[in-house]
Design an enzyme around this catalytic site. Structure first.
Site, PDB file in Angstrom:
ATOM      1  N   ARG A 148       0.435  -7.051  20.288  1.00  0.00           N
ATOM      2  CA  ARG A 148       1.251  -6.648  19.387  1.00  0.00           C
ATOM      3  C   ARG A 148       2.331  -6.081  19.949  1.00  0.00           C
ATOM      4  NH1 ARG A 148       1.525  -3.551  14.040  1.00  0.00           N
ATOM      5  NH2 ARG A 148      -0.882  -2.745  15.072  1.00  0.00           N
ATOM      6  N   HIS A 156       5.217  -3.558  19.056  1.00  0.00           N
ATOM      7  CA  HIS A 156       5.296  -3.252  18.163  1.00  0.00           C
ATOM      8  C   HIS A 156       6.532  -2.095  17.800  1.00  0.00           C
ATOM      9  CE1 HIS A 156       4.164  -1.444  13.787  1.00  0.00           C
ATOM     10  NE2 HIS A 156       3.620   0.406  14.422  1.00  0.00           N
ATOM     11  N   TYR A 179       0.998  -1.543  -0.160  1.00  0.00           N
ATOM     12  CA  TYR A 179       0.324  -0.467   0.405  1.00  0.00           C
ATOM     13  C   TYR A 179       1.037   1.477   0.430  1.00  0.00           C
ATOM     14  CZ  TYR A 179       0.983  -0.527   4.528  1.00  0.00           C
ATOM     15  OH  TYR A 179       1.682  -0.804   6.164  1.00  0.00           O
ATOM     16  N   ASP A 202       1.740   4.846   1.609  1.00  0.00           N
ATOM     17  CA  ASP A 202       2.014   5.303   3.047  1.00  0.00           C
ATOM     18  C   ASP A 202       2.670   6.366   3.173  1.00  0.00           C
ATOM     19  OD1 ASP A 202       1.702   6.063   5.720  1.00  0.00           O
ATOM     20  OD2 ASP A 202       2.879   4.544   6.645  1.00  0.00           O
ATOM     21  N   ASN A 242       6.900  -5.963  14.399  1.00  0.00           N
ATOM     22  CA  ASN A 242       5.928  -6.223  14.790  1.00  0.00           C
ATOM     23  C   ASN A 242       5.501  -8.075  15.618  1.00  0.00           C
ATOM     24  OD1 ASN A 242       3.711  -4.411  14.280  1.00  0.00           O
ATOM     25  ND2 ASN A 242       4.426  -4.924  12.392  1.00  0.00           N
TER      26      ASN A 242
END
Length: 470
Positions: A223, A225, A67, A69, A130
């Protein structure tokens, strides 16, 4: 690993004067080619949030995601349970982007750069890691302090290297005393990390991002990160980054971390270790002592040996490789050419600088710094290195062409990749997320367990719509 992991990589774009479009156009052009022509995945049909309208990106056949960003092309690898899979699926992003440039006939004029710094503007872009963790774990200040010590010092083998430094005036910190200009440092991200733990990402980058978004069963998982890591060109370095961090998290969950290595200031230590430039930095601990970053890493390794040895072949490989790397950093860094990025880059640039009689401030070296990260094997300086036999064989083994269009078979990425392949051939109003799949919002398949493949569930979900095997 007893967890799933994934890496998000933002790519810089470098365009020569002969290219038909500027650097701002090519991320979108490559994204469109991969989804519309190469059929590498399916494009989003819905808004994901206000900054991600339909068509901004989509999920891939390999279970990952591509994608745009904030102008950068970003690739998120699928969930992986094995260290080698995590490396191979990270490299799959490089392979997809490079294959698009070659198919579009612009690989001589357009390049994607897998780094974290724009030398011209001073901007940084990320490589975020992650790690799935158990929700039941309670993060005490001592646990967090110990984890931050590991993350600040692991740049000894995860740092990608950088010519020069960011301007301290651009960030909320004072220049370090008694230091002159930085010619070369270990990490590209160190200057841009201004907090140890913080919720937001942009403008207040922390070592650990505290946003609680597990993308899985909230009752069971959280998670972790991480924003502090560099993008690595060396698969060997990526394996060490993922493997050692996952191993330390296992020790953290078991309550078996060393408790006497907490840094006085993890953010300052991150910058000090990077700026020292040789891997032999000494930093201050919370209890007033000073220790070298190498000694702190050895403490973590020794603790892992005591508590994790013999658990499985992968864990033993991580510890053996970790020990070899620390010993080489201390005694013979040239053994790590092709394996540790900052060592490799510094050797290349030192060799060139001395042959041309340049200073570290020469703009030529910044250009070569960028070219080290060119993902084109025909041009990138990383690919010109001759690594030691073991490192070279490992790096080559991690480049799996199948990882671009086949998902891991032991995580929910398997079911997601299957759904992508089915949706490619049918005009259906699908919605795909990391933790769910649906058709026009119904029927709906939740995917809360990252360790479940969900392949059978995907077939069941779609069997009323059409024969997925037909």
């Amino acid at each position: 690993m007893n967890r799933v992991v994934g890496i998000e990589t933002e790519y810089g774009c470098l365009v020569s004067g002969e290219a038909p479009h500027g650097p701002d156009a090519w991320p979108a052009r490559v994204k469109n080619y991969l989804f519309k022509k190469a059929r590498a995945g399916v494009i989003d049909l819905h808004y994901r949030d206000y900054e991600e309208p339909p068509g901004n990106g989509g999920f891939l056949l390999n279970g990952g995601r591509l994608y745009i960003d904030m102008g950068h092309l970003e690739y998120s690898s699928p969930e992986c349970r094995m260290v080698e899979d995590s490396v191979a699926y990270d490299l799959a992003g490089d392979q997809l982007l490079q294959s698009a440039l070659e198919a579009l006939g612009v690989s001589e004029e357009v390049a994607f750069i897998k780094n974290n710094v724009d030398h011209h503007t001073g901007a940084t872009f990320g490589c975020h890691e992650n790690y799935l963790m158990k929700r039941e774990l309670q993060f005490s200040p001592r646990l967090l302090g110990t984890l931050l010590s590991f993350l600040a010092t692991r740049q000894l083998f995860t740092g990608a290297g950088r010519v020069g430094q960011a301007s301290p005036l651009a960030f909320d910190f004072e220049p370090m005393p008694n230091t002159g200009p930085v010619s070369f440092q270990l990490s590209q991200r160190a200057d841009h990390i201004v907090n140890d733990i913080y919720q937001w990402v942009q403008f207040n980058r922390a070592i650990i991002n505290a946003r609680d978004e597990p993308l899985a069963d909230y009752r069971k998982y959280r998670r972790l990160h991480l924003l502090v890591g560099d993008s690595n060109m060396s698969p060997f370095a990526t394996a060490l980054k993922i493997g050692t961090t996952a191993l330390v998290l296992t020790m953290l969950e078991e309550g078996s971390l060393p408790d006497d290595v907490i840094l006085l200031d993890a953010v300052l230590a991150t910058r000090q270790i990077s700026h020292e430039g040789t891997g032999h930095a000494v930093v201050q601990l919370e209890d007033g002592r000073t220790r070298s970053a190498l000694d702190i890493q050895r403490e973590f390794l020794a603790h892992a040996r005591r508590t994790q040895s013999g658990r499985d072949t992968e864990t033993d490989w991580i510890m053996d490789t970790w020990e070899f790397t620390l010993d080489a950093l201390a005694n013979k860094p040239e053994l790590l050419l092709g394996g540790v990025d900052w060592v490799s880059k510094k050797w290349l640039l030192e060799t060139f600088r001395e042959s041309e009689g340049l200073t570290w401030q020469d703009p030529w070296l910044q250009s070569l710094d960028l070219e080290y990260h060119n993902i084109n094997p025909a041009k990138g300086l990383f690919f010109a290195l001759t690594a030691a036999k073991g490192i070279g064989e490992f790096n080559q083994r991690m480049r799996r062409p199948a990882a671009t269009n086949h998902p891991p078979t032991d995580t929910r990425a398997c079911g997601r990749g299957l759904a992508v392949s089915i949706f490619q051939d049918r005009k259906l109003p699908y919605v795909i997320n990391w933790d769910s799949i649906s058709l026009d919002n119904t029927p709906y398949l939740p995917m809360p367990d990252p360790f479940e493949t969900y392949a059978g569930h995907v077939h069941t979900l779609l069997e009323d719509q059409f024969d997925p095997l037909g």
